[in-house]
Design a protein around this motif. Structure first.
Motif, PDB file in Angstrom:
ATOM      1  N   ALA A  86       0.800  -1.224   0.000  1.00 39.47           N
ATOM      2  CA  ALA A  86       0.000   0.000   0.000  1.00 39.47           C
ATOM      3  C   ALA A  86       0.829   1.268   0.000  1.00 39.47           C
ATOM      4  CB  ALA A  86      -0.933   0.012   1.216  1.00 39.47           C
ATOM      5  N   GLU A  87       2.068   1.220   0.486  1.00 43.84           N
ATOM      6  CA  GLU A  87       2.816   2.453   0.652  1.00 43.84           C
ATOM      7  C   GLU A  87       4.012   2.579  -0.268  1.00 43.84           C
ATOM      8  OE1 GLU A  87       3.703   3.240   4.697  1.00 43.84           O
ATOM      9  OE2 GLU A  87       1.618   3.101   5.342  1.00 43.84           O
ATOM     10  N   ALA A 179      -5.640  -0.138  -1.730  1.00 43.50           N
ATOM     11  CA  ALA A 179      -4.854   1.060  -1.447  1.00 43.50           C
ATOM     12  C   ALA A 179      -3.798   1.303  -2.510  1.00 43.50           C
ATOM     13  CB  ALA A 179      -4.195   0.938  -0.067  1.00 43.50           C
ATOM     14  N   ALA A 182      -5.499   3.398  -5.057  1.00 47.98           N
ATOM     15  CA  ALA A 182      -6.039   4.687  -4.626  1.00 47.98           C
ATOM     16  C   ALA A 182      -5.009   5.789  -4.806  1.00 47.98           C
ATOM     17  CB  ALA A 182      -6.464   4.617  -3.157  1.00 47.98           C
ATOM     18  N   PRO A 184      -2.623   8.702  -3.789  1.00 48.93           N
ATOM     19  CA  PRO A 184      -1.934   8.984  -2.530  1.00 48.93           C
ATOM     20  C   PRO A 184      -2.557  10.153  -1.789  1.00 48.93           C
ATOM     21  CG  PRO A 184      -0.352   8.621  -4.305  1.00 48.93           C
ATOM     22  CD  PRO A 184      -1.714   8.678  -4.941  1.00 48.93           C
ATOM     23  N   SER A 186      -5.387  10.447  -0.540  1.00 45.03           N
ATOM     24  CA  SER A 186      -6.812  10.652  -0.765  1.00 45.03           C
ATOM     25  C   SER A 186      -7.600  10.185   0.450  1.00 45.03           C
ATOM     26  CB  SER A 186      -7.273   9.899  -2.009  1.00 45.03           C
ATOM     27  OG  SER A 186      -7.158   8.501  -1.801  1.00 45.03           O
ATOM     28  N   LYS A 189      -7.971   6.366   0.564  1.00 43.74           N
ATOM     29  CA  LYS A 189      -6.776   5.646   1.007  1.00 43.74           C
ATOM     30  C   LYS A 189      -6.558   5.827   2.509  1.00 43.74           C
ATOM     31  CE  LYS A 189      -2.063   4.579  -0.299  1.00 43.74           C
ATOM     32  NZ  LYS A 189      -1.024   4.710  -1.341  1.00 43.74           N
ATOM     33  N   ASN A 190      -6.838   7.014   3.044  1.00 40.05           N
ATOM     34  CA  ASN A 190      -6.715   7.226   4.484  1.00 40.05           C
ATOM     35  C   ASN A 190      -7.696   6.346   5.248  1.00 40.05           C
ATOM     36  OD1 ASN A 190      -4.675   9.110   4.274  1.00 40.05           O
ATOM     37  ND2 ASN A 190      -6.074  10.842   4.153  1.00 40.05           N
ATOM     38  N   LEU A 192      -8.796   3.423   4.221  1.00 41.13           N
ATOM     39  CA  LEU A 192      -8.238   2.072   4.153  1.00 41.13           C
ATOM     40  C   LEU A 192      -7.110   1.896   5.166  1.00 41.13           C
ATOM     41  CD1 LEU A 192      -8.109   1.501   0.277  1.00 41.13           C
ATOM     42  CD2 LEU A 192      -9.749   0.553   1.911  1.00 41.13           C
ATOM     43  N   HIS A 193      -6.275   2.937   5.323  1.00 39.15           N
ATOM     44  CA  HIS A 193      -5.215   2.899   6.331  1.00 39.15           C
ATOM     45  C   HIS A 193      -5.802   2.671   7.713  1.00 39.15           C
ATOM     46  CE1 HIS A 193      -2.186   4.827   3.529  1.00 39.15           C
ATOM     47  NE2 HIS A 193      -1.434   3.985   4.202  1.00 39.15           N
TER      48      HIS A 193
END
Length: 298
Positions: A86-87, A179, A182, A184, A186, A189-190, A192-193
């Motif tokens: 994801a990152e 993610a 998605a 970055p 957004s 995405k936050n 999902l985090h």
């Protein structure tokens, strides 16, 4: 683990109004750089502990200690998987592929005509093999191997803890792949985090101690815990109305269950966010709310 980590979890959305960048926030500056990097992975075991507490089945037996240790290992594997999938800036890693023309074509089928779909497929597959070995794997091979090992370890340990732990591990992998797609920083995405760092570990801690029940009559506590975990993920968002909705859902849930002390504690944590628009919520703020709610649910 990954040098190309994009955004830290629980950071504000890029287009959120009146929200300064995380790096320039007063409380972020006050923390050493290493402490800021340690906060996101420490949220997983904190949420896992909240699930243990909410299950009301935590004791000092050897079996419980073994389950807690195995669950912590699963969270560690989840964190490694999330960091890689994801990152990592995979869009930049794949940027060179569309224009890649180097590489010999793979052997094609007999009697393949020039310019046919089969011939073009073998040519493109050969180029993909060349790009994979000369571009992607040298730069990201270690990260891909680490993610594969983390997913395998999480699945193996989850299998020993039961079907629900395995289902949560698969869900974490699916969220990580979403993610990847998605944008970055957004809002999606936050969210999902937050689901990965707060909701899923909390649910795992609850499920391994007291399996979730899907029966509408007998599964009231399970449904309550799942709603609470989802609302906590919303409350951890920044610069958005969904954050207030998450706090409101938790308070309404506690009031419906007559957990007045829990509703009061969550309300106290919500007041600064609700009444002070410029108040910067620290990263550990939703974790405190999660643990307080877990104590109220136990």
């Amino acid at each position: 683990m990954v040098a190309e980590a994009a955004s830290d979890p629980l950071t504000p959305a890029q287009d959120a109004p009146a929200e300064p960048d995380e790096a320039t926030a007063p409380e972020a500056v006050a923390l050493p750089g290493r402490a800021r990097r340690l906060l996101p992975p420490l949220m997983m075991p904190a949420a896992l502990l909240g699930g243990f507490i909410a299950s009301n089945a935590l004791d000092a037996t050897r079996e419980t200690l073994l389950i807690a240790c195995m669950s912590s290992l699963i969270c560690g594997a989840w964190w490694a998987t999330w960091r890689v999938l994801a990152e990592t800036r995979w869009a930049e890693a794949f940027k060179s592929w569309p224009a890649w023309r180097a590489g010999k074509p793979l052997p094609s089928l007999p009697y393949t005509l020039d310019g046919s779909p089969s011939q073009r497929t073998s040519l493109r597959l050969g180029q993909f093999r060349h790009w994979l070995t000369h571009e992607l794997l040298p730069a990201h091979g270690a990260s891909i191997l680490a993610a594969a090992c983390a997913i395998a370890a999480a699945l193996i340990i989850s299998a020993a803890l039961g079907a629900q732990a395995m289902l949560l591990t698969i869900l974490l992998t699916v969220l990580a792949q979403l993610a990847m797609l998605a944008r970055p920083l957004s809002l999606f995405k936050n969210l999902l985090h937050n689901l990965a760092l707060l909701a899923l570990p909390f649910t795992l801690g609850l499920a391994v101690m007291q399996p979730l029940v899907l029966d509408p009559q007998a599964g009231v506590q399970s449904a309550t815990a799942l709603v609470f975990a989802g609302a906590a993920a919303l409350a951890a968002l920044r610069g958005t109305l969904l954050r207030h909705i998450g706090f409101a859902i938790v308070i309404a849930l506690f009031l419906a269950l007559r957990h007045t002390v829990g509703a009061f504690i969550i309300g106290v944590l919500w007041l600064p966010v609700l009444l002070l628009p410029g108040f910067r919520v620290p990263r550990w703020w939703p974790v405190i709310a999660l643990l307080a709610g877990a104590v109220a649910l136990s």
